[in-house]
Enzyme design. Structure first.
Site, short mmCIF file in Angstrom:
data_model
loop_
_atom_site.label_atom_id
_atom_site.label_comp_id
_atom_site.label_asym_id
_atom_site.label_seq_id
_atom_site.Cartn_x
_atom_site.Cartn_y
_atom_site.Cartn_z
N GLU A 120 0.85 -1.20 0.00
CA GLU A 120 0.00 0.00 0.00
C GLU A 120 0.88 1.26 0.00
O GLU A 120 0.60 2.22 -0.71
CB GLU A 120 -0.93 -0.01 1.21
CG GLU A 120 -1.95 -1.15 1.15
CD GLU A 120 -2.93 -1.10 2.31
OE1 GLU A 120 -4.04 -0.60 2.10
OE2 GLU A 120 -2.57 -1.56 3.41
N GLU A 140 -3.44 -10.04 3.94
CA GLU A 140 -4.57 -9.65 4.79
C GLU A 140 -5.62 -10.75 4.86
O GLU A 140 -6.18 -11.04 5.91
CB GLU A 140 -5.22 -8.36 4.25
CG GLU A 140 -4.45 -7.09 4.56
CD GLU A 140 -3.34 -6.80 3.55
OE1 GLU A 140 -2.97 -7.68 2.76
OE2 GLU A 140 -2.84 -5.67 3.59
C1 1HE Z 1 6.41 -8.36 12.36
C2 1HE Z 1 5.79 -8.25 11.10
C3 1HE Z 1 4.53 -7.61 11.02
C4 1HE Z 1 7.68 -9.24 10.83
N1 1HE Z 1 3.99 -7.16 12.17
N2 1HE Z 1 5.83 -7.89 13.45
N3 1HE Z 1 2.04 -8.55 7.09
C5 1HE Z 1 2.28 -9.88 7.07
O1 1HE Z 1 1.40 -10.69 7.25
C6 1HE Z 1 3.71 -10.29 6.84
C7 1HE Z 1 4.28 -10.78 8.16
N4 1HE Z 1 5.73 -10.99 8.09
C8 1HE Z 1 6.28 -12.07 7.46
O2 1HE Z 1 5.62 -12.85 6.82
C9 1HE Z 1 7.77 -12.24 7.62
O3 1HE Z 1 8.21 -11.47 8.74
C10 1HE Z 1 8.60 -11.80 6.38
C11 1HE Z 1 8.37 -12.77 5.23
C12 1HE Z 1 8.27 -10.39 5.94
C13 1HE Z 1 10.11 -11.81 6.77
O4 1HE Z 1 10.42 -13.10 7.29
P1 1HE Z 1 11.75 -13.27 8.17
O5 1HE Z 1 11.90 -14.74 8.44
O6 1HE Z 1 12.88 -12.55 7.51
O7 1HE Z 1 11.50 -12.46 9.54
P2 1HE Z 1 10.61 -12.88 10.82
O8 1HE Z 1 11.43 -13.74 11.72
O9 1HE Z 1 9.28 -13.37 10.43
O10 1HE Z 1 10.39 -11.45 11.51
C14 1HE Z 1 11.39 -10.79 12.24
C15 1HE Z 1 10.71 -10.02 13.35
O11 1HE Z 1 9.83 -9.06 12.78
C16 1HE Z 1 9.84 -10.93 14.21
O12 1HE Z 1 9.81 -10.35 15.51
P3 1HE Z 1 10.71 -10.99 16.70
O13 1HE Z 1 10.42 -10.11 17.87
O14 1HE Z 1 10.26 -12.41 16.82
O15 1HE Z 1 12.12 -10.89 16.22
C17 1HE Z 1 8.46 -10.76 13.59
O16 1HE Z 1 7.41 -11.02 14.50
C18 1HE Z 1 8.50 -9.29 13.22
N5 1HE Z 1 7.56 -8.98 12.15
N6 1HE Z 1 6.59 -8.79 10.16
C19 1HE Z 1 4.64 -7.32 13.34
N7 1HE Z 1 3.89 -7.42 9.87
C20 1HE Z 1 -3.26 -0.75 6.97
S1 1HE Z 1 -3.78 -2.32 6.85
C21 1HE Z 1 -2.48 -3.26 6.23
C22 1HE Z 1 -2.68 -4.69 6.60
C23 1HE Z 1 -1.44 -5.51 6.44
O17 1HE Z 1 -0.38 -5.02 6.17
S2 1HE Z 1 -1.65 -7.16 6.67
C24 1HE Z 1 -0.12 -7.87 6.26
C25 1HE Z 1 0.79 -7.95 7.44
#
Ligand code: 1HE
Length: 267
Positions: A120, A140
């Site tokens: 977005e 989402e």
């Molecule tokens: C997060 C987020 C997040 C990572 N919110 N904390 N977006 C998603 O559904 C995508 C979610 N993220 C992922 O699928 C993966 O993180 C990635 C593919 C992007 C990267 O994977 P990776 O293996 O490199 O990293 P990771 O181990 O998953 O994440 C590292 C840290 O970032 C980890 O936190 P930690 O405290 O355990 O180290 C994750 O929890 C954190 N993290 N992505 C919160 N999105 C206005 S409306 C819009 C609606 C949306 O955007 S919905 C889609 C959300």
């Protein structure tokens, strides 16, 4: 000229503001959370554009770390009630509109995850350069939520509502090459080459007259949204205003007196 920090009021540490001459740089600097967009980061984007010095003519937006942005910070969603969620979404609308309909073109460099709210954010930028590592998704649907950062307004204008529907319903992802052919990015470059390309493009944007950039950023998308007679009228007014400026007149004279480059295709 080396990049220097720009001093902008209320800029949180998750956003880095720099400049090199008339090009501004905005970096999402929350790589440990994959540049997930929490309130602080979104308000940081707002503060950046609100405080951008007047002599900056184009901005390059990048994400630190291996991903452009993992979208909305999902940890914040669990603590909001319905009305707070409406305000949160409207907040994103305000911030993204502020720079989409702002003063200067914004060129985004996309790499790694460009997902959910990250897509977005990217779609509110004027030009998108993708590195080969970039991929696009709208998770989402899988998360049980809906886009809230203007995605339903902007993304169908890039790829069509039908493709967006498929992405949200089935969790389909697209790689950088498909993204280029679908219109999610304008350029595709090798990994690590995005910044250089974006700076080259930003310099070209910065060399346009401010009036032309204003017309392209403000009139063009609005003309695309309205009826033909209204569109023709707005176009005629923009054409007259832009060609009447002293700067435009000087450029036209330069061409006619053979001092300006031709519009050649270099392949
Ligand atoms: C997060 C987020 C997040 C990572 N919110 N904390 N977006 C998603 O559904 C995508 C979610 N993220 C992922 O699928 C993966 O993180 C990635 C593919 C992007 C990267 O994977 P990776 O293996 O490199 O990293 P990771 O181990 O998953 O994440 C590292 C840290 O970032 C980890 O936190 P930690 O405290 O355990 O180290 C994750 O929890 C954190 N993290 N992505 C919160 N999105 C206005 S409306 C819009 C609606 C949306 O955007 S919905 C889609 C959300």
């Amino acid at each position: 000229m080396p990049r220097t920090k720009i001093d902008i009021a209320n800029l949180p540490s998750v956003v880095t503001a720099e400049r090199d001459g008339e090009i501004g740089f905005l970096r999402l600097s929350r790589p440990e959370k994959r540049n997930a967009l929490n309130d602080t980061l979104v308000l940081g984007i707002e503060a950046y554009f609100a405080g951008l010095p007047n002599d900056i003519r184009a901005v390059v937006l990048t994400g630190d770390g291996d991903h452009f942005s993992a979208g909305l910070d999902l940890s914040e969603l669990t603590v909001r009630n319905t009305v707070e969620s409406v305000h949160h979404s409207r907040n994103w609308h305000r911030v993204f509109d502020q720079f989409e309909f702002g003063k200067v073109p914004v060129i985004a460099v996309l790499h790694g995850a460009v997902v959910g709210g990250g897509l977005e954010l990217a779609s509110a930028c004027h030009v998108r350069v993708a590195e080969r590592s970039a991929y696009y998704a709208l998770p989402e649907g899988v998360r049980g939520i809906y886009v809230g950062g203007g995605g339903s307004v902007r993304i169908p204008r890039l790829i069509g509502a039908s493709r967006m529907m498929d992405m949200m319903l089935t969790g389909r992802t697209y790689g950088a090459e498909d993204g280029l052919s679908m219109g999610l990015s304008h350029y595709l470059v090798e990994n690590g080459a995005g910044l250089e390309k974006a700076v080259e493009l930003a310099k070209r944007c910065a060399a346009n007259t401010p009036m032309t950039n204003y017309a392209v950023m403000h009139a063009l998308p609005r003309i695309a949204d309205i009826d033909r007679p209204g569109g023709y009228m707005m176009e005629a007014l923009m054409a007259a205003i832009s060609s009447g400026s002293e700067e435009a007149q000087a450029r036209l004279k330069d061409f006619l007196e053979k001092r300006a480059p031709k519009a050649l295709h270099k392949g």
